[in-house]
Design a protein around this motif. Structure first.
Motif, mmCIF file in Angstrom:
data_model
loop_
_atom_site.group_PDB
_atom_site.id
_atom_site.type_symbol
_atom_site.label_atom_id
_atom_site.label_comp_id
_atom_site.label_asym_id
_atom_site.label_seq_id
_atom_site.Cartn_x
_atom_site.Cartn_y
_atom_site.Cartn_z
ATOM 1 N N GLY A 115 -17.142 3.586 -5.083
ATOM 2 C CA GLY A 115 -16.416 4.795 -4.738
ATOM 3 C C GLY A 115 -15.075 4.960 -5.409
ATOM 4 O O GLY A 115 -14.611 4.102 -6.165
ATOM 5 N N ALA A 116 -14.459 6.078 -5.072
ATOM 6 C CA ALA A 116 -13.205 6.472 -5.717
ATOM 7 C C ALA A 116 -12.022 5.688 -5.165
ATOM 8 O O ALA A 116 -12.033 5.206 -4.031
ATOM 9 C CB ALA A 116 -12.973 7.967 -5.519
ATOM 10 N N PHE A 117 -10.989 5.612 -5.984
ATOM 11 C CA PHE A 117 -9.711 5.062 -5.565
ATOM 12 C C PHE A 117 -8.820 6.227 -5.131
ATOM 13 O O PHE A 117 -9.183 7.393 -5.266
ATOM 14 C CB PHE A 117 -9.076 4.274 -6.706
ATOM 15 N N GLY A 118 -7.642 5.903 -4.621
ATOM 16 C CA GLY A 118 -6.788 6.938 -4.056
ATOM 17 C C GLY A 118 -5.980 7.690 -5.088
ATOM 18 O O GLY A 118 -6.034 7.442 -6.292
ATOM 19 N N TYR A 119 -5.201 8.663 -4.600
ATOM 20 C CA TYR A 119 -4.301 9.431 -5.453
ATOM 21 C C TYR A 119 -3.354 8.499 -6.204
ATOM 22 O O TYR A 119 -2.858 7.516 -5.662
ATOM 23 C CB TYR A 119 -3.463 10.395 -4.614
ATOM 24 N N GLY A 120 -3.108 8.842 -7.440
ATOM 25 C CA GLY A 120 -2.126 8.103 -8.216
ATOM 26 C C GLY A 120 -2.515 6.672 -8.502
ATOM 27 O O GLY A 120 -1.662 5.824 -8.749
ATOM 28 N N TYR A 121 -3.827 6.359 -8.476
ATOM 29 C CA TYR A 121 -4.263 4.975 -8.667
ATOM 30 C C TYR A 121 -3.748 4.398 -9.985
ATOM 31 O O TYR A 121 -3.286 3.263 -10.048
ATOM 32 C CB TYR A 121 -5.790 4.896 -8.624
#
Length: 440
Positions: free
Chosen positions: A206-212
């Motif tokens: 899955g995706a990582f968070g904002y500003g990863y």
């Protein structure tokens, strides 16, 4: 006369056979539905052996005495727990620690409160445990974490954390752990994490968070579904997120294998809408789908995070639901048509009830994108709720859903990031087999 009687008997016999055939035809679908619902509770693929023990079950007196320089049990404990803090026999962590001679000064209850019944927007208040009269500080709500201040922490020597997490980055208990670790580090307190299983098994995806890309040392650096236990998460937080590490001790489980089915190890509801292993499985992708309008995922019912629904005012054809079911089957999901009256919204919904058979061979991320693509191609327009970004905290996912950027490019980026995270987190893993990076 005998011949006439024979004709009458044959006629009656034929009527009875026709009647029985009609009964069989009418009740066969219900028999099929009942069979699926019975199988829902038979998800176990490989079960943990008799020697499996939770962290709370192997907590020794020697370990507890050696936590502080005094080498005794005179220190004050701040216990972070709720209804999930029990052993396999149903004994509460609070009672177990008291029986071992520990002095619990304060209980800190996480999101959803001490008994796990507070819904997201409800106000939680501080109270006392009715059995022991130990004060409870409620961390539920947007201002709850502010209670981890000097006034409430100064008298505590050791934090003990025992909560059952669900295995998703944005779930409240994992965030509570990080906040407690920040407080322990800042106020120079010891923290002990009693480890528990990850209900979502071994997959890491899955995706990582904002500003990863610019902030690889915060909670956004953890993938959506991380495949780690709460104890392993604590080790990762300490090694890669906290700028000032806490004095951390993780009490590991005994004979834990992350590919074992967790259905017999999740002994209590996690929250008002995570009440079974099936809702935990569904939460891995329906937690986000529920923040995309106009979908409904059964929140507030006993089928929360176990169904995909649309308002019947949409007149979405039943054959289209069957088509979606066929698309989900190769992904490891069985489904049946389902309909219910939403008491929250006061109208009928219909759609699919979902059954995930093997969580270790199931990609939540791929399933979510398959569902979204199907409905887009079917002419259903949708929008993201105001809460979506707070829950997902992933600009990559927003781009995928809204098709702002080329999907292949995004998926390639995700795969690279997942492998990089696995390599980075490798030293924090406690159990074999290791989490399995799942590529798109």
């Amino acid at each position: 006369m005998i011949r006439a009687a024979g004709y009458i008997f044959d006629f009656i016999s034929a009527i009875v056979k026709i009647f029985m055939l009609l009964i069989f035809i009418l009740f066969l679908p219900w028999l099929f539905l009942w069979n699926i619902q019975v199988q829902e509770h038979q998800i176990i693929v490989t079960t943990a052996g008799n020697n499996f023990k939770l962290g709370i079950e192997i907590l020794s007196e020697e370990f507890l005495k050696n936590l502080t320089p005094s080498s005794d049990l005179s220190y004050a404990v701040g216990l972070i727990t709720n209804q999930t803090g029990i052993d396999q026999k149903g004994n509460k962590t609070i009672d177990i620690l008291l029986q071992k001679g520990l002095k619990i000064h304060t209980i800190f209850s996480p999101h959803h409160g001490f008994d796990g019944t507070l819904v997201a927007n409800a106000k939680g208040s501080d109270t006392c445990d009715p059995k022991t009269n130990i004060p409870i500080i409620n961390l539920h709500g947007k201002d709850g974490i502010k209670k981890l201040n000097k006034k409430n922490i100064s008298s505590i020597d050791v934090f003990i954390f025992d909560l059952q997490d669900v295995g998703i980055r944005y779930y409240g208990y994992a965030i509570t752990l990080l906040e407690i670790m920040y407080a322990a580090a800042n106020y120079e307190k010891i923290i002990v994490v009693l480890d528990r299983p990850n209900p979502l098994g071994s997959c890491m995806e899955g995706a990582f968070g904002y500003g990863y890309a610019n902030h690889k040392n915060n909670i956004e650096s953890i993938p959506w579904r991380h495949g780690m236990t709460i104890g392993e998460l604590a080790r990762y937080y300490n090694a890669h997120i906290l700028t000032k590490p806490a004095k951390l001790f993780v009490v590991p489980m005994q004979n834990y294998n992350r590919t074992f089915s967790q259905s017999n190890l999740i002994m209590s509801s996690l929250s008002p809408n995570l009440t079974s292993i099936n809702s935990c499985y569904g939460y891995s992708f329906l937690g986000l789908l529920g923040e995309i309008r106009p979908f409904d995922v059964g929140i507030g019912t006993d089928k929360a995070f176990q169904c995909i629904m649309l308002p019947e005012t949409f007149n979405f054809p039943r054959k289209k639901w069957k088509e979606l079911g066929s698309l989900l089957e190769p992904l490891g999901i069985e489904s049946i048509f389902y309909r219910y009256l939403s008491k929250r919204k006061q109208y009928y919904y219909s759609g699919l009830r979902l059954f995930i058979r093997n969580i270790n061979n199931f990609s939540a991320y791929k399933t979510l994108l398959t569902i979204i693509t199907f409905f887009k191609q079917s002419g259903i327009s949708f929008s993201l709720s105001n809460y979506f970004d707070k829950v997902a905290s992933a600009i990559v996912l927003r781009k995928l859903i809204m098709e702002i950027k080329n999907q292949k490019e995004i998926i390639n980026e995700l795969n690279i990031n997942i492998q990089q995270f696995f390599n980075k987190a490798h030293t924090t893993f406690l159990y074999q087999p290791l989490p399995q990076p799942t590529m798109m």
